[in-house]
Structures are given as structure tokens and as C-alpha cells.
Design a protein around this motif. Structure first.
Motif, PDB file in Angstrom:
ATOM      1  N   ASP A  75      52.952 -67.398  27.329  1.00 46.06           N
ATOM      2  CA  ASP A  75      54.092 -66.580  27.750  1.00 46.06           C
ATOM      3  C   ASP A  75      55.298 -67.370  28.249  1.00 46.06           C
ATOM      4  O   ASP A  75      56.232 -66.797  28.817  1.00 46.06           O
ATOM      5  CB  ASP A  75      53.672 -65.548  28.805  1.00 46.06           C
ATOM      6  CG  ASP A  75      53.068 -66.183  30.043  1.00 46.06           C
ATOM      7  OD1 ASP A  75      53.061 -67.426  30.154  1.00 46.06           O
ATOM      8  OD2 ASP A  75      52.580 -65.437  30.910  1.00 46.06           O
ATOM      9  N   THR A  76      55.315 -68.664  28.007  1.00 39.77           N
ATOM     10  CA  THR A  76      56.508 -69.471  28.287  1.00 39.77           C
ATOM     11  C   THR A  76      57.209 -69.917  27.007  1.00 39.77           C
ATOM     12  O   THR A  76      58.230 -70.605  27.074  1.00 39.77           O
ATOM     13  CB  THR A  76      56.131 -70.719  29.115  1.00 39.77           C
ATOM     14  OG1 THR A  76      55.117 -71.458  28.417  1.00 39.77           O
ATOM     15  CG2 THR A  76      55.618 -70.320  30.491  1.00 39.77           C
ATOM     16  N   THR A  77      56.678 -69.531  25.850  1.00 42.72           N
ATOM     17  CA  THR A  77      57.214 -69.973  24.565  1.00 42.72           C
ATOM     18  C   THR A  77      57.961 -68.853  23.855  1.00 42.72           C
ATOM     19  O   THR A  77      57.473 -67.728  23.759  1.00 42.72           O
ATOM     20  CB  THR A  77      56.084 -70.472  23.639  1.00 42.72           C
ATOM     21  OG1 THR A  77      55.429 -71.585  24.251  1.00 42.72           O
ATOM     22  CG2 THR A  77      56.633 -70.909  22.290  1.00 42.72           C
ATOM     23  N   ILE A  78      59.167 -69.176  23.348  1.00 40.46           N
ATOM     24  CA  ILE A  78      59.947 -68.244  22.548  1.00 40.46           C
ATOM     25  C   ILE A  78      60.364 -68.951  21.262  1.00 40.46           C
ATOM     26  O   ILE A  78      60.174 -70.162  21.120  1.00 40.46           O
ATOM     27  CB  ILE A  78      61.189 -67.720  23.310  1.00 40.46           C
ATOM     28  CG1 ILE A  78      62.074 -68.881  23.776  1.00 40.46           C
ATOM     29  CG2 ILE A  78      60.772 -66.838  24.471  1.00 40.46           C
ATOM     30  CD1 ILE A  78      63.362 -68.447  24.454  1.00 40.46           C
ATOM     31  N   HIS A  79      60.928 -68.185  20.339  1.00 43.81           N
ATOM     32  CA  HIS A  79      61.239 -68.725  19.019  1.00 43.81           C
ATOM     33  C   HIS A  79      62.668 -68.371  18.623  1.00 43.81           C
ATOM     34  O   HIS A  79      63.108 -67.228  18.807  1.00 43.81           O
ATOM     35  CB  HIS A  79      60.272 -68.164  17.973  1.00 43.81           C
ATOM     36  CG  HIS A  79      58.841 -68.391  18.326  1.00 43.81           C
ATOM     37  ND1 HIS A  79      58.150 -69.532  17.980  1.00 43.81           N
ATOM     38  CD2 HIS A  79      57.970 -67.622  19.026  1.00 43.81           C
ATOM     39  CE1 HIS A  79      56.917 -69.458  18.445  1.00 43.81           C
ATOM     40  NE2 HIS A  79      56.774 -68.305  19.085  1.00 43.81           N
ATOM     41  N   TYR A  80      63.369 -69.353  18.064  1.00 44.24           N
ATOM     42  CA  TYR A  80      64.711 -69.163  17.541  1.00 44.24           C
ATOM     43  C   TYR A  80      64.696 -69.504  16.044  1.00 44.24           C
ATOM     44  O   TYR A  80      64.192 -70.561  15.648  1.00 44.24           O
ATOM     45  CB  TYR A  80      65.707 -70.079  18.240  1.00 44.24           C
ATOM     46  CG  TYR A  80      65.857 -69.867  19.726  1.00 44.24           C
ATOM     47  CD1 TYR A  80      66.037 -68.587  20.254  1.00 44.24           C
ATOM     48  CD2 TYR A  80      65.835 -70.945  20.605  1.00 44.24           C
ATOM     49  CE1 TYR A  80      66.193 -68.397  21.628  1.00 44.24           C
ATOM     50  CE2 TYR A  80      65.991 -70.769  21.974  1.00 44.24           C
ATOM     51  CZ  TYR A  80      66.168 -69.487  22.484  1.00 44.24           C
ATOM     52  OH  TYR A  80      66.322 -69.298  23.829  1.00 44.24           O
TER      53      TYR A  80
END
Length: 402
Positions: A218-223
Motif C-alpha cells: 500500500d505504499t506503491t503507485i503506478h504512473y
């Protein structure tokens, strides 16, 4: 012989010096931008490493919509989800529908190569929700929720995914989009904010997105500047970047997510901190702004367990943008000039006699006037005017010490 009078000097006593410094304070105070209404703004100048001018501003505040709040029951069948009415009169109002489309469609004819589930976008999954956990006066009363759930259709006995999506009614040509949002719920979903330009061929699609995968840490996001995969479903490695949220944030926390789409670049921010800039496959042409929550059981989203749900929750949504659809002319009627040693876009004088900011305001959603409209000229000095009293003081000390 009487000696000549000494050369007059500035007073050196502390009290006189304080008086002189105080006299310069109005110079700094005058530079504080006043709050204004966006109808009085000719254009909006964003902050950051690549400041840009935009012509239009919209702000959607979902925090006080108690009269329209209510969580609709999940529809049991795929057909019922596709044909569901609006969850409240808010989404059928002229104010909303002039700016946003609440989508209802399915992926039967446009399925990703690796999708394993029927996905149905439903108006029933876009709703205003009351905050049941409010603990202080500053907590929002309500927020906008986009919901996605895995179900088994009792009519077909097949599993399917019901999902949610809104998109801007008009296309924009470059924009800075911000939302105060969080993602919660079960693994196997995607929540997203992105620009999107449809094309019949996958490789002609133009899209710049921020995504949360609920199966990730839950600390990872994607661009991604899409397309992120090819016609056979294989990933295009340079298109996507996996980023760790700054400051120990989790995507289950409320945070301000920002996407700046500018010529040749997509730039993303979290709580005002730039997290990535990507030129590869940056969108070029008029596109729509979209928010959604979805899953199709494929490699990207993952497969949600039966009976579970995930949610994108949004307290407010704010945009500054240019639009060729609004009669603004090519690229919103903007051109480039040099300011402070770097190139920024500057609106034509006839379209931008008053320059505003949504970044320097103390009130989210209400811009401040930087210059124009009787406010004088304030060239984004970055607070430089605040140094005037101190520079004067240093000058006085230097003179008196001679």
C-alpha cells in the motif's frame, strides 16, 4: 575655523532602524495575493518546476453533499448494473452533466487480451457517501465514491465485475488535475485518474494515468503514459513507472494527487511533491479526464474474490485546463516567453489580463489574484517581496557602519 558639518548619514539607533524597517513592510504585504472568484481570472498559472498557464478552472467539492448522500445497494446482475439509474439527483443535474459523464458500458466488444471477467461500468457505483467515521469538525461530511465489486450473476451463473467511471464531457488540451483522495478495499482492483484519447488501434491510444493496484503493497503507485502493453498483452516497459509514495504515505491515506499534462511531458505530484516526470509517449492531442475503479481479472488488475469490493473515495476534484472545444483557439491561445530565465507558457494579453493561482491560495478551490484586474503586477516572485524589509535593514546597517 569651524569644521564643516559631517556627511549626513542614516540614523543608527535601534529605534530609528525599526521604524524604517516597519515603513517597508507594506511593500511585502501588498504582494500577498488576494482571494478572488475564478470568473474574474483571465488565466491560471501553476507552480512547480515547469510553470504553465491555463485558461479555465473547475472545482468540485464533495465534502458537504449530505442532502445527496446515500450508498446504493449493489445490483445483482450484469444487465441491471448496465441499465442502472443515477444513484442520486446530483449526477443527473444540469450542473454535473454539463461537465461530466457517468459511464455505463461493458467490455464485451473491447476486452483486454488477458481479461478473464466481464466488466460492467454502472452508474449505480458512482455515489456520494456520508462519512460514518467523522471525529472532528474538520472531517468531511461526505465524499464521492467510485465502487467496483466481484459478483456472480444469478441469471447466467457467471462471475462478473461491476465497476465505476466518470469522464469529462469536453476534451481538454493540456491540464493540471488534482484530487484529494484515497483507495480502500479488497485486492484485485484498479483505481485511477487519467487523461484519455480513444483510438480504434491500441497503439494509437493516448493516455496519461495515475493508478493504484489494490493487490500491491500500500505504499506503491503506478504512473503510465499509455499504451502500457501491446496487441498481444505484453508490457511496454518504458511506459510504466512504479513509484513509492513519499513521506511514509499509504494509498489508504487521504492525499492530494496531481497530474500535470503539458506539451511533451506528464508530471505527477503527491501532496505537492513531484514524484515523476515522463516524456515517453506523453499525450499530444485533445483528451478527456477520467476517474474510475475497475477490474477485469487480467494480469494488471488481478482477480478479485467473489463478494468483495474496492473503492476510490474523493473529497474534492480541481482542474485548470485549456480546451479547443471552448473556442479558446489552438492550444488554448497560448505561446511561450522567457520569465526569470526559464520558459513558461504565457497567455495572450487579450485572454489573460488577470492572472490567478490555485496553488498559492489558503482556501482550496478558491483562486487568488496574482496580477491584473486592478491588483498591480506580481510576477510569481516566490515570496521575494517578503525580503524587502530585510534588504533595507542590511543596507542601513552597512551605511551606518561606514
Amino acid at each position: 575655523m569651524t569644521p564643516p558639518d559631517p556627511i549626513p548619514r542614516w540614523p543608527t539607533s535601534l529605534s530609528s532602524l525599526v521604524l524604517l524597517i516597519a515603513a517597508t513592510i507594506p511593500l511585502a504585504t501588498a504582494a500577498t495575493p488576494p482571494l478572488t472568484d475564478h470568473s474574474k481570472c483571465g488565466c491560471f498559472l501553476t507552480n512547480g518546476p515547469e510553470p504553465r498557464f491555463f485558461q479555465f478552472h473547475d472545482f468540485w467539492d464533495f465534502r458537504g453533499q449530505t442532502q445527496n448522500a446515500g450508498v446504493p445497494a449493489i445490483k445483482a446482475t450484469a444487465e441491471a448494473n448496465k441499465m442502472a439509474p443515477f444513484s442520486s439527483k446530483y449526477f443527473s443535474s444540469q450542473t454535473w452533466e454539463k461537465k461530466w459523464i457517468t459511464n455505463f458500458w461493458d467490455n464485451q466488444e473491447n476486452t483486454r487480451p488477458d481479461a478473464t471477467a466481464l466488466m460492467v461500468m454502472s452508474r449505480n457505483n458512482v455515489y456520494l457517501e456520508a462519512n460514518a467515521d467523522s471525529k472532528s469538525d474538520s472531517s468531511p461530511q461526505t465524499w464521492l465514491t467510485l465502487r467496483t465489486s466481484r459478483l456472480k450473476d444469478p441469471q447466467t451463473n457467471e462471475e462478473f465485475q461491476t465497476a465505476a467511471e466518470i469522464e469529462s464531457f469536453h476534451k481538454v488540451k493540456f491540464a493540471s488535475v488534482r484530487m484529494l483522495a484515497r483507495t480502500i478495499g479488497a485486492p484485485g482492483a484498479i483505481t485511477a485518474l487519467f487523461t484519455y484519447r480513444h483510438a480504434d488501434r491500441l497503439m494509437d491510444v493516448q493516455e496519461s494515468d495515475f493508478e493504484v493496484r489494490t493487490r500491491d503493497i500500500d505504499t506503491t503507485i503506478h504512473y503510465t503514459n499509455q499504451p502500457g502493453y501491446n496487441d498481444t498483452g505484453d508490457p511496454i516497459e518504458a511506459a510504466t513507472s512504479n513509484v513509492t509514495l513519499p513521506g511514509g504515505l499509504r494509498w489508504t491515506d487521504w492525499a492530494v494527487y496531481r497530474l500535470d499534462w503539458t506539451p511533451g511531458n506528464s508530471t505527477w505530484f503527491v501532496n505537492g511533491q513531484q514524484t515523476l516526470q515522463k516524456a515517453f509517449q506523453a499525450p499530444r492531442d485533445d483528451s478527456k479526464i477520467t476517474l474510475n475503479a475497475w477490474s477485469d481479472g487480467g494480469r494488471w488488475s488481478g482477480n478479485m474474490s467473489l463478494g468483495e469490493s474496492a473503492y476510490l473515495q474523493v473529497q474534492w476534484l480541481e482542474l485548470v485546463y485549456n480546451s479547443t472545444e471552448s473556442g479558446a483557439g489552438k492550444d488554448g491561445g497560448i505561446h511561450k516567453r522567457s520569465t526569470g530565465g526559464r520558459l513558461v507558457e504565457r497567455a495572450e494579453a487579450k485572454n489573460c489580463t488577470a492572472v490567478c493561482s490555485i496553488d498559492e491560495t489558503p482556501n482550496t478551490g478558491q483562486p487568488v489574484m496574482l496580477w491584473g484586474a486592478g491588483n498591480g503586477r506580481r510576477e510569481m516572485m516566490g515570496g521575494a517581496a517578503g525580503w524587502i524589509p530585510y534588504l533595507v535593514a542590511l543596507g542601513l546597517l552597512w551605511v551606518s557602519a561606514r
